[in-house]
Design an enzyme around this catalytic site. Sequence first.
Site, mmCIF file in Angstrom:
data_model
loop_
_atom_site.group_PDB
_atom_site.id
_atom_site.type_symbol
_atom_site.label_atom_id
_atom_site.label_comp_id
_atom_site.label_asym_id
_atom_site.label_seq_id
_atom_site.Cartn_x
_atom_site.Cartn_y
_atom_site.Cartn_z
ATOM 1 C CB SER A 151 10.889 11.337 -13.128
ATOM 2 O OG SER A 151 11.473 10.536 -14.152
ATOM 3 C CE1 TYR A 164 14.866 9.481 -9.599
ATOM 4 C CE2 TYR A 164 13.799 8.644 -11.578
ATOM 5 C CZ TYR A 164 14.328 9.697 -10.849
ATOM 6 O OH TYR A 164 14.300 10.968 -11.387
HETATM 7 C C1 BGC Z 1 16.277 10.378 -14.233
HETATM 8 C C2 BGC Z 1 17.404 10.449 -15.237
HETATM 9 C C3 BGC Z 1 16.945 9.933 -16.587
HETATM 10 C C4 BGC Z 1 15.632 10.550 -17.006
HETATM 11 C C5 BGC Z 1 15.069 9.931 -18.270
HETATM 12 C C6 BGC Z 1 15.084 11.082 -14.794
HETATM 13 O O1 BGC Z 1 14.034 11.116 -13.881
HETATM 14 O O2 BGC Z 1 16.688 10.957 -12.996
HETATM 15 O O3 BGC Z 1 18.504 9.702 -14.765
HETATM 16 O O4 BGC Z 1 17.925 10.222 -17.557
HETATM 17 O O5 BGC Z 1 14.676 10.413 -15.980
HETATM 18 O O6 BGC Z 1 15.129 8.525 -18.265
#
Ligand code: BGC
Length: 266
Positions: A151, A164
Site C-alpha cells: 500500500s 494497518y
Molecule cells: C487503503 C485504503 C486507502 C488507500 C489510500 C489503501 O492501502 O486500504 O483504504 O484508501 O490505501 O489511502
Amino acid sequence: MHKPLAGQIALVTGASSGIGTGVATALADAGAYVAINYHSHAEPAEQLAAAITAKGGEAFAVGADVSDEAQIDAMFDAVVKRYGTVDIVVANSGLQKDAKFTALTLADWNTVIETNLTGQFLTAQRAVREFERRGMRDVSKALGKIICMSSVHEVIPWAGHVNYAASKGGIQMMMKTIAQEVAPQRVRVNGIAPGAIRTPINKDAWDTQEKLDKLLTLIPYGRVGEVEDIGRAAVWLASDESDYVVGTTLFVDGGMTLYPGFADNG
Ligand code: BGC
C-alpha cells in the site's frame, strides 16, 4: 490477445473481492490458470472462477485463512493437486480495523498484523518451498514469482490506522529481505503499493461526491484508481517482461506518494 502468462499457474490470496478479484481476472486474461483464494466468502470466489471459465480461461476457488499455517499448507496442496504446481503467487489478503490510537484494542492490532503481515510471510514461504520442490519449468525465465500486495501506507503514515500502516511498512522490508535471500535461486519477489483504489475497503472515502472531492486532493493524477490498474501491474510483474525487476515496490497510486500538499506550499 497477447497472453504473456500462458502455461503458468497463479495463486491469488484474498481474491473474492476488491484488488484480489481484479488481479485474478487480469492474470487469467493473460493466460494463467488461477487459484482464487477466499477466507469467508466462497460464493464470490466461485462466481469469479465460473466467469473466468466462461471466457475460456481456467480457475478454481480455494478457501483458507492465510494467518493459519495448516490452512496455507492445505491450500497449496489443493493447487498442486489440481494444476501440478504454482509459478506466480500474489500475497494479497488484507484488511483494515481502524481506530484512534488510544482506542485500538490488542485484538484488532493482532488481527491486522496476522492477516496482512504474517499471512504474507506464510504464503511467500510456502510458495518458495513449492518452487524449490518442482525446479525450473520452461514457462518462465524465473523459478517463480511472488508479488506482495502492499500500500502507499508502507511509506505514508496514517493516523487512525496504526495497525494497518505498521503491517504495510513491515511488508516492504519483509518483501525486500525475502527477495535478497531467494534471488540467487531465480525467484523474483516484488511488491505493488496501490493508492486509493475503488474497492469495498475504502468505500467510505469515495461514495459521496463530497468525500470523493476530498480524496482527490491527495491524488495529483485526478482520479481514483480501479482494480484493473493493479491487475495490469501484476501481470507485468509476473511476466518475463519484468525479468530483471527484483525486490522493488511498484507504486500504482496516481501520484499519491508525491506529497501533493507541497505543490503550492513549503
Ligand atoms: C487503503 C485504503 C486507502 C488507500 C489510500 C489503501 O492501502 O486500504 O483504504 O484508501 O490505501 O489511502
